[in-house]
Design a protein around this motif. Structure first.
Motif, PDB file in Angstrom:
ATOM      1  N   PRO A   2       0.819  -1.210   0.000  1.00  0.00           N
ATOM      2  CA  PRO A   2       0.000   0.000   0.000  1.00  0.00           C
ATOM      3  C   PRO A   2       0.852   1.258   0.000  1.00  0.00           C
ATOM      4  N   SER A   3       0.286   2.332  -0.569  1.00  0.00           N
ATOM      5  CA  SER A   3       1.009   3.601  -0.604  1.00  0.00           C
ATOM      6  C   SER A   3       1.026   4.262   0.764  1.00  0.00           C
ATOM      7  N   GLY A   4       0.142   3.863   1.659  1.00  0.00           N
ATOM      8  CA  GLY A   4       0.112   4.380   3.022  1.00  0.00           C
ATOM      9  C   GLY A   4      -0.009   3.239   3.997  1.00  0.00           C
ATOM     10  N   SER A   5      -0.651   3.470   5.138  1.00  0.00           N
ATOM     11  CA  SER A   5      -0.806   2.413   6.130  1.00  0.00           C
ATOM     12  C   SER A   5      -1.873   1.404   5.737  1.00  0.00           C
ATOM     13  N   ARG A   6      -2.776   1.811   4.844  1.00  0.00           N
ATOM     14  CA  ARG A   6      -3.841   0.937   4.365  1.00  0.00           C
ATOM     15  C   ARG A   6      -3.933   1.070   2.854  1.00  0.00           C
ATOM     16  N   TYR A   7      -4.472   0.029   2.218  1.00  0.00           N
ATOM     17  CA  TYR A   7      -4.683   0.123   0.780  1.00  0.00           C
ATOM     18  C   TYR A   7      -5.764   1.158   0.488  1.00  0.00           C
ATOM     19  N   ARG A   8      -5.465   2.018  -0.467  1.00  0.00           N
ATOM     20  CA  ARG A   8      -6.402   3.048  -0.901  1.00  0.00           C
ATOM     21  C   ARG A   8      -7.249   2.477  -2.035  1.00  0.00           C
ATOM     22  N   VAL A   9      -8.557   2.392  -1.828  1.00  0.00           N
ATOM     23  CA  VAL A   9      -9.469   1.761  -2.786  1.00  0.00           C
ATOM     24  C   VAL A   9     -10.363   2.822  -3.418  1.00  0.00           C
ATOM     25  N   ALA A  10     -10.516   2.753  -4.740  1.00  0.00           N
ATOM     26  CA  ALA A  10     -11.462   3.610  -5.452  1.00  0.00           C
ATOM     27  C   ALA A  10     -12.528   2.729  -6.084  1.00  0.00           C
ATOM     28  N   ILE A  11     -13.772   3.154  -6.006  1.00  0.00           N
ATOM     29  CA  ILE A  11     -14.892   2.427  -6.603  1.00  0.00           C
ATOM     30  C   ILE A  11     -15.342   3.180  -7.844  1.00  0.00           C
ATOM     31  N   VAL A  12     -15.395   2.480  -8.970  1.00  0.00           N
ATOM     32  CA  VAL A  12     -15.864   3.080 -10.223  1.00  0.00           C
ATOM     33  C   VAL A  12     -17.222   2.475 -10.554  1.00  0.00           C
ATOM     34  N   GLY A  13     -18.237   3.324 -10.564  1.00  0.00           N
ATOM     35  CA  GLY A  13     -19.610   2.880 -10.743  1.00  0.00           C
ATOM     36  C   GLY A  13     -20.306   2.859  -9.402  1.00  0.00           C
ATOM     37  N   ALA A  14     -21.298   3.737  -9.225  1.00  0.00           N
ATOM     38  CA  ALA A  14     -21.946   3.896  -7.919  1.00  0.00           C
ATOM     39  C   ALA A  14     -23.338   3.283  -7.888  1.00  0.00           C
ATOM     40  N   GLY A  15     -23.561   2.245  -8.697  1.00  0.00           N
ATOM     41  CA  GLY A  15     -24.847   1.563  -8.701  1.00  0.00           C
ATOM     42  C   GLY A  15     -24.978   0.608  -7.527  1.00  0.00           C
ATOM     43  N   ALA A  16     -25.950  -0.298  -7.615  1.00  0.00           N
ATOM     44  CA  ALA A  16     -26.295  -1.145  -6.475  1.00  0.00           C
ATOM     45  C   ALA A  16     -25.134  -2.016  -6.009  1.00  0.00           C
ATOM     46  N   ILE A  17     -24.367  -2.599  -6.941  1.00  0.00           N
ATOM     47  CA  ILE A  17     -23.307  -3.523  -6.533  1.00  0.00           C
ATOM     48  C   ILE A  17     -22.171  -2.802  -5.837  1.00  0.00           C
ATOM     49  N   ALA A  18     -22.044  -1.492  -6.031  1.00  0.00           N
ATOM     50  CA  ALA A  18     -20.978  -0.740  -5.357  1.00  0.00           C
ATOM     51  C   ALA A  18     -21.107  -0.838  -3.845  1.00  0.00           C
ATOM     52  N   GLY A  19     -22.335  -0.960  -3.354  1.00  0.00           N
ATOM     53  CA  GLY A  19     -22.538  -1.093  -1.920  1.00  0.00           C
ATOM     54  C   GLY A  19     -21.890  -2.343  -1.360  1.00  0.00           C
ATOM     55  N   ALA A  20     -21.927  -3.454  -2.122  1.00  0.00           N
ATOM     56  CA  ALA A  20     -21.292  -4.690  -1.674  1.00  0.00           C
ATOM     57  C   ALA A  20     -19.778  -4.531  -1.602  1.00  0.00           C
ATOM     58  N   HIS A  21     -19.210  -3.808  -2.547  1.00  0.00           N
ATOM     59  CA  HIS A  21     -17.765  -3.566  -2.530  1.00  0.00           C
ATOM     60  C   HIS A  21     -17.384  -2.682  -1.349  1.00  0.00           C
ATOM     61  N   LEU A  22     -18.161  -1.655  -1.102  1.00  0.00           N
ATOM     62  CA  LEU A  22     -17.901  -0.773   0.038  1.00  0.00           C
ATOM     63  C   LEU A  22     -17.948  -1.549   1.351  1.00  0.00           C
ATOM     64  N   LYS A  23     -18.984  -2.372   1.534  1.00  0.00           N
ATOM     65  CA  LYS A  23     -19.114  -3.145   2.768  1.00  0.00           C
ATOM     66  C   LYS A  23     -17.955  -4.127   2.931  1.00  0.00           C
ATOM     67  N   ALA A  24     -17.491  -4.688   1.821  1.00  0.00           N
ATOM     68  CA  ALA A  24     -16.361  -5.617   1.896  1.00  0.00           C
ATOM     69  C   ALA A  24     -15.108  -4.905   2.391  1.00  0.00           C
ATOM     70  N   VAL A  25     -14.857  -3.724   1.859  1.00  0.00           N
ATOM     71  CA  VAL A  25     -13.700  -2.941   2.315  1.00  0.00           C
ATOM     72  C   VAL A  25     -13.844  -2.601   3.787  1.00  0.00           C
ATOM     73  N   GLN A  26     -15.006  -2.133   4.181  1.00  0.00           N
ATOM     74  CA  GLN A  26     -15.225  -1.758   5.570  1.00  0.00           C
ATOM     75  C   GLN A  26     -15.084  -2.946   6.514  1.00  0.00           C
ATOM     76  N   ALA A  27     -15.505  -4.131   6.075  1.00  0.00           N
ATOM     77  CA  ALA A  27     -15.446  -5.315   6.925  1.00  0.00           C
ATOM     78  C   ALA A  27     -14.011  -5.761   7.195  1.00  0.00           C
ATOM     79  N   LEU A  28     -13.078  -5.324   6.343  1.00  0.00           N
ATOM     80  CA  LEU A  28     -11.688  -5.728   6.517  1.00  0.00           C
ATOM     81  C   LEU A  28     -10.908  -4.758   7.390  1.00  0.00           C
TER      82      LEU A  28
END
Length: 367
Positions: A2-28
């Motif tokens: 990672p470039s910092g203390s945590r991996y920096r994640v960007a989400i492209v596309g803010a439709g319904a499935i983006a919520g699952a990706h966000l929750k996955a990142v948050q859960a880690l």
């Protein structure tokens, strides 16, 4: 790394499935954080960022990559936009985790693979069903021969999508979705089957457009042989009112089954030993559900190690190969071998062979 203390994640596309990706990142927890989101619809991007506390919102990918400088890009756009987004992210030095279906053809898949670096960045694809503890345990048992040899498999994705579902402009079209339920729905269960049984050898398939007003199929059936000698039946449908995802594997010493809809835990799986066989020690030691979180954890492990993530490269290509061959067989009326899927084959470049499928309607002869 990672470039910092945590991996920096960007989400492209803010439709319904983006919520699952966000929750996955948050859960880690402290392993990663979402630092930016992009969507062509600026209001949707801003709304997603505001709702979820994402620091930056953009309307185009190049600006996001330049200003947010992510380590990992989660691609949550419709399939037709995957190629350009993945290429831009890889060129910027970001690893990529892309929603299924991967891209619109094997030619595009190989183009993206060619854009990877020898040591990364890599592009992996979202096939979360292979990452639950039950599938992981069964995969280890198959590899070790604990249950004997695989002989017979059933892989059924029987879902229901009504006419309104296809009112979304990009759905049900070869040029924007790449295919019908085999490509956009059944690919999850087919990937799980392939992750357990390995490379397939030959497929013979039928498909039809029986009820939905789409350019693609709405149901398909196929028979598949594997390099191991195992044989499987595969059915993909969006016309099935009682929805289920069902896989069954008959091995020398056991039958293993999973029935679920959009995800499973250990309770969805059963191991039935052959009479006289001791099944002690077969049950999974842990109970981890299949999920975006489970796959993303494995993806970040690969990033930590600087290694190719699972469901990428050849491992990620298998399911798209099977879909391409299913369409070729159904459209041409001939069996297709995996070795046939190479440049020069029209189905390598376009999954309908370049306009070779004409949907048939009720009362018409199937092609």
């Amino acid at each position: 790394m990672p470039s910092g203390s945590r991996y920096r994640v960007a989400i492209v596309g803010a439709g319904a499935i983006a919520g699952a990706h966000l929750k996955a990142v948050q859960a880690l927890g402290d392993r990663a954080e979402v630092v930016a989101v992009a969507d062509l619809d600026g209001d949707r991007a801003t709304g997603f960022a505001t709702q979820h506390g994402v620091p930056q919102a953009f309307t185009d990918v190049p600006t996001l990559l330049e200003q947010a400088r992510p380590d990992l890009v989660s691609v949550c756009t419709p399939p037709g936009a995957h190629r350009e987004t993945v290429l831009a992210a890889l060129a910027a030095g970001a690893w990529v985790w892309c929603e299924k279906p991967p891209v619109l053809s094997l030619a595009e898949y190989d183009e993206l693979a060619g854009a990877e670096g020898e040591q990364g960045p890599y592009v992996g694809y979202v096939f979360q069903h292979r990452f639950g503890s039950a599938a992981r345990t069964f995969r280890e048992q198959v590899a070790a021969g604990t249950l004997g040899r695989p002989h017979v498999a059933v892989c059924h994705t029987l879902w229901y999508r009504d006419h309104d579902y296809y009112a979304v402009p990009w759905r049900g079209k070869w040029e924007t979705e790449g295919g019908g339920p085999a490509m956009g729905h059944g690919i999850h269960q087919m990937d799980l089957m392939l992750s357990l049984l390995g490379d397939w050898r030959e497929i013979t398939a039928l498909m039809g457009t029986l009820d939905r007003d789409v350019q693609t199929e709405d149901v398909s059936v196929a028979a598949v042989s594997f390099e191991s000698g195992a044989l499987a039946t595969v059915v993909n449908s969006v016309l099935s009112p009682r929805q289920t995802s069902y896989l069954r594997f008959d091995l020398t010493d056991a039958t293993v089954e999973v029935e679920h809809l959009y995800g499973y835990d250990n309770s969805n799986w059963t191991w039935t030993p052959r009479e006289g066989v001791d099944a002690s020690g077969w049950a999974p030691a842990t109970d981890e559900a299949s999920s975006h979180t489970a796959q993303l954890g494995a993806y970040l492990d690969a990033m930590d190690a600087g290694e190719r993530p699972p469901a990428s490269g050849h491992d990620g290509r298998r399911s798209l190969e099977l879909v391409a061959a299913l369409y070729q067989s159904a459209i041409t009326g001939q069996p297709v071998r995996r070795t046939d899927l190479k440049p020069g084959n029209p189905f390598y470049t376009a999954l309908d062979g370049g306009g070779r499928y004409t949907p048939h309607r009720p009362g018409e002869d199937a092609r």
